[in-house]
Design an enzyme around this catalytic site. Structure first.
Site, short mmCIF file in Angstrom:
data_model
loop_
_atom_site.label_atom_id
_atom_site.label_comp_id
_atom_site.label_asym_id
_atom_site.label_seq_id
_atom_site.Cartn_x
_atom_site.Cartn_y
_atom_site.Cartn_z
N LYS A 44 -23.59 -52.81 -20.31
CA LYS A 44 -23.79 -51.60 -19.27
C LYS A 44 -25.37 -51.40 -18.89
CE LYS A 44 -24.29 -48.28 -23.05
NZ LYS A 44 -23.67 -47.04 -23.71
N ARG A 136 -17.34 -35.89 -27.06
CA ARG A 136 -17.93 -36.55 -25.99
C ARG A 136 -16.49 -37.39 -25.34
NH1 ARG A 136 -22.62 -40.70 -25.86
NH2 ARG A 136 -20.86 -41.88 -26.55
N TYR A 264 -54.39 -35.81 -11.98
CA TYR A 264 -53.79 -34.42 -11.62
C TYR A 264 -54.17 -33.37 -12.50
CZ TYR A 264 -51.34 -36.26 -7.56
OH TYR A 264 -51.19 -36.87 -6.36
N MET A 312 -47.00 -40.93 -9.78
CA MET A 312 -45.87 -41.53 -9.48
C MET A 312 -45.94 -42.92 -9.34
SD MET A 312 -43.69 -41.05 -5.88
CE MET A 312 -43.04 -39.30 -6.40
#
Length: 379
Positions: A44, A136, A264, A312
């Protein structure tokens, strides 16, 4: 004041992700030896970020006999490999008719799913899915007996063939946790209820990677392993081989004074004169921002700290007094053979799990697949 040494990478260089299918082959062989029954290779999420077809093909060649995925959309490309495929997480309006026509086995976790599958033309092979204690996926125990009886009636009408019963343990990564005992007990009870309803499922599977490696009582007729194929053992009990290596060039190097703010928010200030290297990878490429200021990379055989915030598209590395040449390769993570940080190291720095790191690497990163040759033997 800073001195910019270089600001352009070598032509043709860029971030690269290498997937070592030799590692997948080794891990599969080890897991197949540990499993008491068949081994289902769970591929998966694009094979845990390693390439579903590549991982599936390699696993089938080295001990796996089945394939598992979540959605039906993940199942279709795998059919060319010729092995049975199970899909276990679908909405009630999924294309079960196509699944039946193409021979994909599907999990049934509820009465509604059973009705939808039974309504599809043909005879669908199904695995009834019981909730073994996670609240779940899977049928609640209060509805399990009814689900089994209803499935048996659908089987008698030729609408389905119940070939399996499945569950999942919530705490297998901690082998001694008492919730595993509850899960084992509930699964045995679920099998008894299925048999009492007249069902005879030949496939009975509860164990994923961690339980396959640590608890033979969970094995039954088949184990489902996914993370272990690519070198992740949630139990920490077994030395599996990481199959993913992430590298990138240094695209800028600068000399800075002590006290220079970085990135930043000026989240970091240098404590001494040093060199800072810029690496073109960031959270848009899958590197967790939560690892800012805690992760390391390998440069010239030494681990160097990531400083400031992971941005980013880029991160900054403190290279120390000597610096590096423009375009030199930084190893972000790998199997650890050369002392580089591993996926586990990055996960720990970010306060997350390895699964999240390997499945998060973005499409901007060039991928290269290494063939399953010169395999190592794992004990």
């Amino acid at each position: 004041m800073t001195a910019v040494v270089a600001t352009r990478p070598r032509t043709g260089s860029g971030p690269r992700l290498e997937v070592d299918l030799g590692a997948v082959a080794d891990n599969t062989r080890l897991l197949a030896r540990r499993a008491a029954g068949e081994l289902m290779a769970v591929v998966k999420a694009d094979g845990f970020g390693h390439g579903a077809l590549d991982v599936a093909r390699t696993a089938l060649a080295h001990g796996a006999t089945r394939l598992g995925v979540t959605s039906l959309d993940e199942a279709w490309p795998l059919l060319e490999l010729g092995a049975p495929v199970l899909s276990w997480l679908n909405a009630v309006d999924a294309d079960f008719a196509m699944a039946t026509a193409r021979g994909v086995e599907v999990a049934v976790p509820s009465m509604q799913h059973l009705a939808a599958v039974a309504a599809a033309p043909g005879r669908t092979r199904v695995h009834l899915h019981v909730d073994a204690g996670m609240a779940r996926d899977g049928a609640d125990p209060s509805s399990w007996s009814l689900l089994c009886r209803t499935a048996r009636r659908a089987e008698q009408r030729g609408e389905v063939e119940v070939v399996g019963v499945m569950g999942h343990l919530g705490c297998a990564g901690t082998p001694g946790d008492e919730c595993n005992a509850l899960g084992r007990t509930r699964f045995v009870w679920a099998l008894e209820q299925a048999r009492a309803a007249g069902l005879r499922p030949r496939d009975r599977h509860l164990a994923s990677t961690a339980a396959t490696l640590t608890d033979p009582r969970t094995h039954h007729t088949m184990s489902r392993v996914g993370a272990g194929l690519v070198g992740i053992d949630p139990s920490g009990s077994t030395a599996l081989r990481g199959a993913m290596t992430l590298t990138a060039p240094v695209v800028s190097v600068r000399r800075v004074r002590a006290g220079t703010p970085v990135g930043y928010g000026h989240a970091h200030r240098t404590t001494s004169a040093t060199h800072l290297g810029l690496v073109p990878l960031g959270y848009a490429d899958g590197l967790p921002r939560a690892a800012s200021g805690r992760a390391e990379v390998l440069v010239r055989g030494l681990r160097r700290p990531v400083v400031g915030l992971v941005s980013m598209d880029q991160l900054v590395v403190d290279l120390g007094q000597r610096g590096v040449d423009l375009g030199e390769t930084v190893t972000v993570f790998g199997p650890g053979d050369a002392g580089e940080p591993t996926v586990a190291d990055w996960a720990a720095a970010a306060g997350t799990i390895e699964h999240e790191v390997v499945t998060g690497i973005g499409a901007r990163v060039e991928r290269r697949v290494l063939g399953a040759t010169h395999l190592r033997s794992l004990s």
